[in-house]
Motif scaffolding. Structure first.
Motif, PDB file in Angstrom:
ATOM      1  N   ARG A  64       0.806  -1.230   0.000  1.00  0.00           N
ATOM      2  CA  ARG A  64       0.000   0.000   0.000  1.00  0.00           C
ATOM      3  C   ARG A  64       0.831   1.269   0.000  1.00  0.00           C
ATOM      4  NH1 ARG A  64      -2.963  -3.479   3.350  1.00  0.00           N
ATOM      5  NH2 ARG A  64      -1.987  -2.697   5.243  1.00  0.00           N
ATOM      6  N   HIS A  65       2.128   1.146   0.305  1.00  0.00           N
ATOM      7  CA  HIS A  65       2.977   2.337   0.428  1.00  0.00           C
ATOM      8  C   HIS A  65       4.287   2.107  -0.318  1.00  0.00           C
ATOM      9  CE1 HIS A  65       0.054   3.520   3.419  1.00  0.00           C
ATOM     10  NE2 HIS A  65       0.223   2.338   3.984  1.00  0.00           N
ATOM     11  N   ASP A  66       4.831   3.175  -0.897  1.00  0.00           N
ATOM     12  CA  ASP A  66       6.067   3.022  -1.678  1.00  0.00           C
ATOM     13  C   ASP A  66       7.284   2.858  -0.761  1.00  0.00           C
ATOM     14  OD1 ASP A  66       7.040   5.610  -0.894  1.00  0.00           O
ATOM     15  OD2 ASP A  66       5.820   6.526  -2.464  1.00  0.00           O
ATOM     16  N   ALA A  67       8.390   2.461  -1.366  1.00  0.00           N
ATOM     17  CA  ALA A  67       9.606   2.142  -0.612  1.00  0.00           C
ATOM     18  C   ALA A  67      10.113   3.347   0.189  1.00  0.00           C
ATOM     19  CB  ALA A  67      10.690   1.642  -1.550  1.00  0.00           C
ATOM     20  N   LEU A  68      10.008   4.536  -0.378  1.00  0.00           N
ATOM     21  CA  LEU A  68      10.459   5.733   0.333  1.00  0.00           C
ATOM     22  C   LEU A  68       9.657   5.920   1.620  1.00  0.00           C
ATOM     23  CD1 LEU A  68      12.229   8.265   0.406  1.00  0.00           C
ATOM     24  CD2 LEU A  68      10.446   9.431  -0.886  1.00  0.00           C
ATOM     25  N   MET A  69       8.343   5.737   1.530  1.00  0.00           N
ATOM     26  CA  MET A  69       7.488   5.890   2.704  1.00  0.00           C
ATOM     27  C   MET A  69       7.812   4.796   3.727  1.00  0.00           C
ATOM     28  SD  MET A  69       5.234   7.810   4.087  1.00  0.00           S
ATOM     29  CE  MET A  69       4.851   8.830   2.674  1.00  0.00           C
ATOM     30  N   LEU A  70       8.018   3.576   3.275  1.00  0.00           N
ATOM     31  CA  LEU A  70       8.348   2.478   4.192  1.00  0.00           C
ATOM     32  C   LEU A  70       9.641   2.768   4.938  1.00  0.00           C
ATOM     33  CD1 LEU A  70       7.490  -0.571   1.915  1.00  0.00           C
ATOM     34  CD2 LEU A  70       6.074   0.462   3.688  1.00  0.00           C
ATOM     35  N   GLY A  71      10.585   3.362   4.227  1.00  0.00           N
ATOM     36  CA  GLY A  71      11.872   3.689   4.839  1.00  0.00           C
ATOM     37  C   GLY A  71      11.756   4.680   5.993  1.00  0.00           C
ATOM     38  N   LEU A  72      10.746   5.514   5.947  1.00  0.00           N
ATOM     39  CA  LEU A  72      10.561   6.500   7.015  1.00  0.00           C
ATOM     40  C   LEU A  72      10.203   5.845   8.349  1.00  0.00           C
ATOM     41  CD1 LEU A  72       8.566   9.261   5.106  1.00  0.00           C
ATOM     42  CD2 LEU A  72      11.000   9.266   5.730  1.00  0.00           C
ATOM     43  N   PHE A  73       9.691   4.624   8.290  1.00  0.00           N
ATOM     44  CA  PHE A  73       9.279   3.940   9.514  1.00  0.00           C
ATOM     45  C   PHE A  73      10.324   2.937   9.999  1.00  0.00           C
ATOM     46  CE2 PHE A  73       5.335   5.398   7.604  1.00  0.00           C
ATOM     47  CZ  PHE A  73       4.806   6.107   8.662  1.00  0.00           C
ATOM     48  N   GLN A  74      11.407   2.778   9.268  1.00  0.00           N
ATOM     49  CA  GLN A  74      12.488   1.891   9.700  1.00  0.00           C
ATOM     50  C   GLN A  74      13.254   2.561  10.825  1.00  0.00           C
ATOM     51  OE1 GLN A  74      13.252  -1.185   8.462  1.00  0.00           O
ATOM     52  NE2 GLN A  74      11.576  -1.113   6.998  1.00  0.00           N
ATOM     53  N   ARG A  75      13.576   1.801  11.843  1.00  0.00           N
ATOM     54  CA  ARG A  75      14.372   2.331  12.951  1.00  0.00           C
ATOM     55  C   ARG A  75      15.806   2.509  12.469  1.00  0.00           C
ATOM     56  NH1 ARG A  75      16.825  -0.962  16.610  1.00  0.00           N
ATOM     57  NH2 ARG A  75      15.338  -2.582  16.084  1.00  0.00           N
ATOM     58  N   PRO A  76      16.382   3.698  12.674  1.00  0.00           N
ATOM     59  CA  PRO A  76      17.774   3.911  12.250  1.00  0.00           C
ATOM     60  C   PRO A  76      18.721   2.931  12.949  1.00  0.00           C
ATOM     61  CG  PRO A  76      16.735   5.985  12.865  1.00  0.00           C
ATOM     62  CD  PRO A  76      15.795   4.883  13.257  1.00  0.00           C
ATOM     63  N   ASN A  77      19.742   2.495  12.232  1.00  0.00           N
ATOM     64  CA  ASN A  77      20.707   1.542  12.800  1.00  0.00           C
ATOM     65  C   ASN A  77      21.454   2.107  13.993  1.00  0.00           C
ATOM     66  OD1 ASN A  77      20.067  -0.434  10.943  1.00  0.00           O
ATOM     67  ND2 ASN A  77      21.597   0.276   9.466  1.00  0.00           N
ATOM     68  N   ASP A  78      21.570   3.428  14.061  1.00  0.00           N
ATOM     69  CA  ASP A  78      22.302   4.027  15.170  1.00  0.00           C
ATOM     70  C   ASP A  78      21.425   4.242  16.406  1.00  0.00           C
ATOM     71  OD1 ASP A  78      20.828   6.028  13.986  1.00  0.00           O
ATOM     72  OD2 ASP A  78      22.412   7.548  14.102  1.00  0.00           O
ATOM     73  N   LEU A  79      20.220   3.653  16.408  1.00  0.00           N
ATOM     74  CA  LEU A  79      19.343   3.682  17.576  1.00  0.00           C
ATOM     75  C   LEU A  79      19.177   2.260  18.111  1.00  0.00           C
ATOM     76  CD1 LEU A  79      16.353   6.075  16.818  1.00  0.00           C
ATOM     77  CD2 LEU A  79      18.080   6.320  18.577  1.00  0.00           C
ATOM     78  N   PRO A  80      20.248   1.738  18.731  1.00  0.00           N
ATOM     79  CA  PRO A  80      20.144   0.360  19.239  1.00  0.00           C
ATOM     80  C   PRO A  80      19.315   0.303  20.526  1.00  0.00           C
ATOM     81  CG  PRO A  80      22.254   1.285  19.847  1.00  0.00           C
ATOM     82  CD  PRO A  80      21.541   2.333  19.019  1.00  0.00           C
ATOM     83  N   TYR A  81      18.552  -0.735  20.636  1.00  0.00           N
ATOM     84  CA  TYR A  81      17.773  -0.997  21.840  1.00  0.00           C
ATOM     85  C   TYR A  81      18.110  -2.400  22.291  1.00  0.00           C
ATOM     86  CZ  TYR A  81      15.032   3.185  20.957  1.00  0.00           C
ATOM     87  OH  TYR A  81      14.645   4.485  20.763  1.00  0.00           O
ATOM     88  N   PRO A  82      17.999  -2.679  23.587  1.00  0.00           N
ATOM     89  CA  PRO A  82      18.330  -4.025  24.083  1.00  0.00           C
ATOM     90  C   PRO A  82      17.461  -5.085  23.412  1.00  0.00           C
ATOM     91  CG  PRO A  82      17.731  -2.534  25.894  1.00  0.00           C
ATOM     92  CD  PRO A  82      17.490  -1.803  24.633  1.00  0.00           C
ATOM     93  N   GLU A  83      17.990  -6.280  23.317  1.00  0.00           N
ATOM     94  CA  GLU A  83      17.217  -7.419  22.810  1.00  0.00           C
ATOM     95  C   GLU A  83      17.245  -8.507  23.876  1.00  0.00           C
ATOM     96  OE1 GLU A  83      17.494  -8.595  18.723  1.00  0.00           O
ATOM     97  OE2 GLU A  83      18.441  -6.697  18.184  1.00  0.00           O
ATOM     98  N   THR A  84      16.678  -8.160  25.019  1.00  0.00           N
ATOM     99  CA  THR A  84      16.673  -9.062  26.169  1.00  0.00           C
ATOM    100  C   THR A  84      15.236  -9.403  26.551  1.00  0.00           C
ATOM    101  OG1 THR A  84      16.571  -7.266  27.783  1.00  0.00           O
ATOM    102  CG2 THR A  84      18.770  -7.927  27.033  1.00  0.00           C
ATOM    103  N   ASP A  85      15.101 -10.248  27.554  1.00  0.00           N
ATOM    104  CA  ASP A  85      13.779 -10.615  28.058  1.00  0.00           C
ATOM    105  C   ASP A  85      13.351  -9.734  29.226  1.00  0.00           C
ATOM    106  OD1 ASP A  85      13.235 -12.638  26.207  1.00  0.00           O
ATOM    107  OD2 ASP A  85      14.485 -14.044  27.312  1.00  0.00           O
ATOM    108  N   GLU A  86      14.027  -8.608  29.408  1.00  0.00           N
ATOM    109  CA  GLU A  86      13.636  -7.659  30.443  1.00  0.00           C
ATOM    110  C   GLU A  86      12.424  -6.870  29.968  1.00  0.00           C
ATOM    111  OE1 GLU A  86      16.863  -5.154  31.625  1.00  0.00           O
ATOM    112  OE2 GLU A  86      18.251  -6.842  31.721  1.00  0.00           O
ATOM    113  N   MET A  87      11.631  -6.392  30.920  1.00  0.00           N
ATOM    114  CA  MET A  87      10.460  -5.598  30.594  1.00  0.00           C
ATOM    115  C   MET A  87      10.887  -4.286  29.934  1.00  0.00           C
ATOM    116  SD  MET A  87       7.922  -7.418  31.610  1.00  0.00           S
ATOM    117  CE  MET A  87       6.575  -6.293  31.732  1.00  0.00           C
ATOM    118  N   VAL A  88      10.112  -3.827  28.986  1.00  0.00           N
ATOM    119  CA  VAL A  88      10.393  -2.579  28.282  1.00  0.00           C
ATOM    120  C   VAL A  88      10.149  -1.416  29.223  1.00  0.00           C
ATOM    121  CG1 VAL A  88       9.590  -1.059  26.440  1.00  0.00           C
ATOM    122  CG2 VAL A  88       9.841  -3.495  26.012  1.00  0.00           C
TER     123      VAL A  88
END
Length: 133
Positions: A64-88
């Motif tokens: 439903r949306h073009d690639a440019l629009m989809l890219g706007l919702f991708q999390r930037p690679n320089d915004l790392p978040y934990p990937e653990t089983d701890e509560m958010v």
């Protein structure tokens, strides 16, 4: 009066397209989160990443949306978040990637509804009337 010169018309159209895509993505994220909420699965960092991956991989959203629009919702690679089983826990931060914000909002809304449930269960039962009176 709205100025519809070509430049302003393009901006208005781009803003409308972005809002449409954001609402679409929010609906998708809320549907995914609802599956986990119903099962009472807590929102952990690992689950948040899984919700993000599933939402952004949604074929309907991509079609439903073009690639440019989809890219706007991708999390930037320089915004790392934990990937653990701890509560958010984002604390007081309001600067969240869109998918994260939508998922956290869905969980917070579900928690508010759950907190209101006991109060509603204790209320005296009233006989409902078809005409609402």
């Amino acid at each position: 009066m709205t100025d519809l010169t070509p430049n302003n018309a393009d901006r208005a159209l781009a803003a409308l397209r972005y809002q449409t895509a954001a609402r679409d993505l929010e609906r998708i994220v809320r549907n995914i989160a609802a599956r986990y909420i119903v099962q009472q699965v807590p929102l952990t960092w690992r689950l948040l990443h899984a919700i993000e991956a599933e939402a952004l991989a949604d074929l309907g959203f991509a079609s439903r949306h073009d690639a440019l629009m989809l890219g706007l919702f991708q999390r930037p690679n320089d915004l790392p978040y934990p990937e653990t089983d701890e509560m958010v826990d984002f604390g007081a931060s309001t600067a969240l990637p869109a998918v994260f914000a939508f998922a956290v909002s869905a969980y917070e809304e579900a928690a508010r509804r759950a907190a209101e449930q006991p109060a509603a269960a204790e209320a005296p039962l009233r006989r409902a009337r078809a005409w609402g009176g």
